[in-house]
Design an enzyme around this catalytic site. Structure first.
Site, short mmCIF file in Angstrom:
data_model
loop_
_atom_site.label_atom_id
_atom_site.label_comp_id
_atom_site.label_asym_id
_atom_site.label_seq_id
_atom_site.Cartn_x
_atom_site.Cartn_y
_atom_site.Cartn_z
N SER A 149 0.86 -1.18 0.00
CA SER A 149 0.00 0.00 0.00
C SER A 149 0.89 1.23 0.00
O SER A 149 2.02 1.19 0.51
CB SER A 149 -0.87 0.01 1.27
N TYR A 163 -2.75 -1.08 10.41
CA TYR A 163 -2.66 -1.39 8.97
C TYR A 163 -1.32 -0.91 8.41
O TYR A 163 -0.63 -1.64 7.70
CB TYR A 163 -3.82 -0.71 8.25
N1 LIG Z 1 -8.42 -0.30 -2.41
C1 LIG Z 1 -7.43 0.48 -2.01
O1 LIG Z 1 -7.55 1.71 -1.98
C2 LIG Z 1 -6.12 -0.11 -1.57
C3 LIG Z 1 -5.06 0.77 -1.32
C4 LIG Z 1 -3.84 0.26 -0.93
C5 LIG Z 1 -3.68 -1.10 -0.80
N2 LIG Z 1 -4.70 -1.94 -1.05
C6 LIG Z 1 -4.44 -3.38 -0.89
O2 LIG Z 1 -4.87 -4.08 -2.04
C7 LIG Z 1 -5.28 -5.41 -1.68
C8 LIG Z 1 -6.67 -5.67 -2.22
O3 LIG Z 1 -7.54 -4.69 -1.70
P1 LIG Z 1 -9.02 -4.39 -2.27
O4 LIG Z 1 -9.19 -2.93 -2.22
O5 LIG Z 1 -9.27 -5.12 -3.53
O6 LIG Z 1 -9.87 -4.97 -1.05
P2 LIG Z 1 -11.18 -5.83 -0.98
O7 LIG Z 1 -11.58 -5.83 0.45
O8 LIG Z 1 -12.17 -5.35 -1.99
O9 LIG Z 1 -10.66 -7.24 -1.41
C9 LIG Z 1 -9.85 -8.02 -0.55
C10 LIG Z 1 -9.98 -9.45 -0.98
O10 LIG Z 1 -9.29 -10.28 -0.05
C11 LIG Z 1 -10.14 -11.36 0.29
N3 LIG Z 1 -9.81 -11.88 1.60
C12 LIG Z 1 -10.01 -11.27 2.80
N4 LIG Z 1 -9.61 -12.08 3.79
C13 LIG Z 1 -9.15 -13.22 3.20
C14 LIG Z 1 -8.60 -14.41 3.70
N5 LIG Z 1 -8.45 -14.61 5.02
N6 LIG Z 1 -8.24 -15.37 2.82
C15 LIG Z 1 -8.40 -15.19 1.49
N7 LIG Z 1 -8.92 -14.06 0.96
C16 LIG Z 1 -9.28 -13.09 1.80
C17 LIG Z 1 -11.52 -10.77 0.26
O11 LIG Z 1 -12.50 -11.76 0.16
C18 LIG Z 1 -11.43 -9.91 -1.00
O12 LIG Z 1 -11.65 -10.69 -2.16
C19 LIG Z 1 -5.18 -5.47 -0.14
O13 LIG Z 1 -3.97 -6.07 0.23
C20 LIG Z 1 -5.20 -4.00 0.26
O14 LIG Z 1 -4.57 -3.78 1.50
C21 LIG Z 1 -5.93 -1.48 -1.43
#
Ligand SMILES: NC(=O)c1ccc[n+]([C@@H]2O[C@H](COP(=O)([O-])OP(=O)(O)OC[C@H]3O[C@@H](n4cnc5c(N)ncnc54)[C@H](O)[C@@H]3O)[C@@H](O)[C@H]2O)c1
Length: 254
Positions: A149, A163
């Site tokens: 992130s 986080y």
């Molecule tokens: N969306 C943002 O703005 C953003 C910014 C920085 C980093 N990220 C990172 O990107 C990645 C994806 O984020 P996103 O925005 O798509 O989030 P999201 O919550 O939409 O998706 C997360 C996914 O992880 C899955 N998941 C959660 N717990 C799990 C587990 N125990 N085992 C297997 N799968 C599991 C969920 O079912 C979901 O499909 C994450 O690591 C997040 O920290 C996102």
């Protein structure tokens, strides 16, 4: 069609929605056979797989909670069986994408918040990387790509301490592991998204205006923009990129 990842097995954790789903679709479009891992939503994982197949790609859904040792073991075992056992014992591309965040003041952190963040955001990344590296080192080729992130490098607002701790850990782990695996033909890199419109971080959420104001492009990112960076790192021509955390953040950290 140029498909640089033909005959590669890719595993994308947490890919039934959001950024992970876009990464799975992109790697499949580039020719990889993709394991769509999900924790709790079979219908959504099936929809991701169906869409990939409709576009001529190869994908299979595998349920596993990667925050637990049993889940990770089951995921690897299922990957060996997937695609008729064609890739048994292999794992060419690992994308550690699954992650979680609980916003709120540190002094009000909920019971178990450390475990929920670190078991998934950090421990799963390290242990799956360990298993992947064993397999990749046998064939002398591999890609480990960790979705960190922009909060793994900068801290623009309060209420994210746990986080941020977990994502700084991913940033450091990625760089440190690259030192050990580079000579084995395995690259280890990260992609650090800024605000991207997903269920985790909706562009109409309470912090959205502040987050947008910190970017220079003046908007939230789209999931395919993160997937594009992952596809770059997975490409065979990216073999000289190692230990890098690429910020795909609309200029947030510039
Ligand atoms: N969306 C943002 O703005 C953003 C910014 C920085 C980093 N990220 C990172 O990107 C990645 C994806 O984020 P996103 O925005 O798509 O989030 P999201 O919550 O939409 O998706 C997360 C996914 O992880 C899955 N998941 C959660 N717990 C799990 C587990 N125990 N085992 C297997 N799968 C599991 C969920 O079912 C979901 O499909 C994450 O690591 C997040 O920290 C996102």
């Amino acid at each position: 069609m140029n498909q640089p990842l033909t005959n590669k097995l890719a595993l994308v954790t947490g890919s039934s929605r959001g950024i992970g789903a876009a990464i799975a679709a992109r790697l499949a479009a580039d020719g990889a056979s993709v394991i769509v891992n999900y924790a709790a939503s079979p219908q959504r994982a099936a929809a991701v797989v169906d869409a990939i197949r409709k576009d001529g790609g190869a994908a299979e859904a595998v349920q596993a909670d990667v925050s637990t040792a049993e889940g990770r073991k089951a995921l690897i075992a299922a990957s060996d069986q997937a695609f008729g056992g064609k890739f048994d014992g292999r794992l060419d591309i690992l994308v550690n994408n699954a992650g979680t965040v609980e916003f709120g003041p540190f002094l009000e952190a909920k019971e178990g918040a450390y475990e929920r963040h670190f078991d998934l955001n950090v421990r799963a990344v390290m242990e799956l990387s360990h298993e992947a590296a064993k397999r990749m080192s046998k064939v002398g080729w591999g890609r480990i790509i960790n979705i960190g992130s922009a909060f793994g490098e900068g801290v623009p607002l309060p209420g994210v301490a746990i986080y941020v701790g977990s994502k700084f850990a991913v940033n450091g782990f990625t760089r440190a592991l690259s030192r050990e695996l580079g000579a084995l033909g395995i690259t280890v890199n990260g992609v650090q998204p800024g605000p991207v419109n997903t269920e985790m971080s909706p562009e109409d959420g309470p912090h959205a205006p502040l987050m947008i104001s910190r970017t220079s492009v003046g908007r939230f990112g789209r999931v395919h923009e993160i997937a594009h960076a992952v596809a770059f790192l997975a490409h065979p021509h990216a073999a000289f990129v190692n230990g890098e955390n690429i910020n795909v953040d609309g200029g947030w950290l510039a």
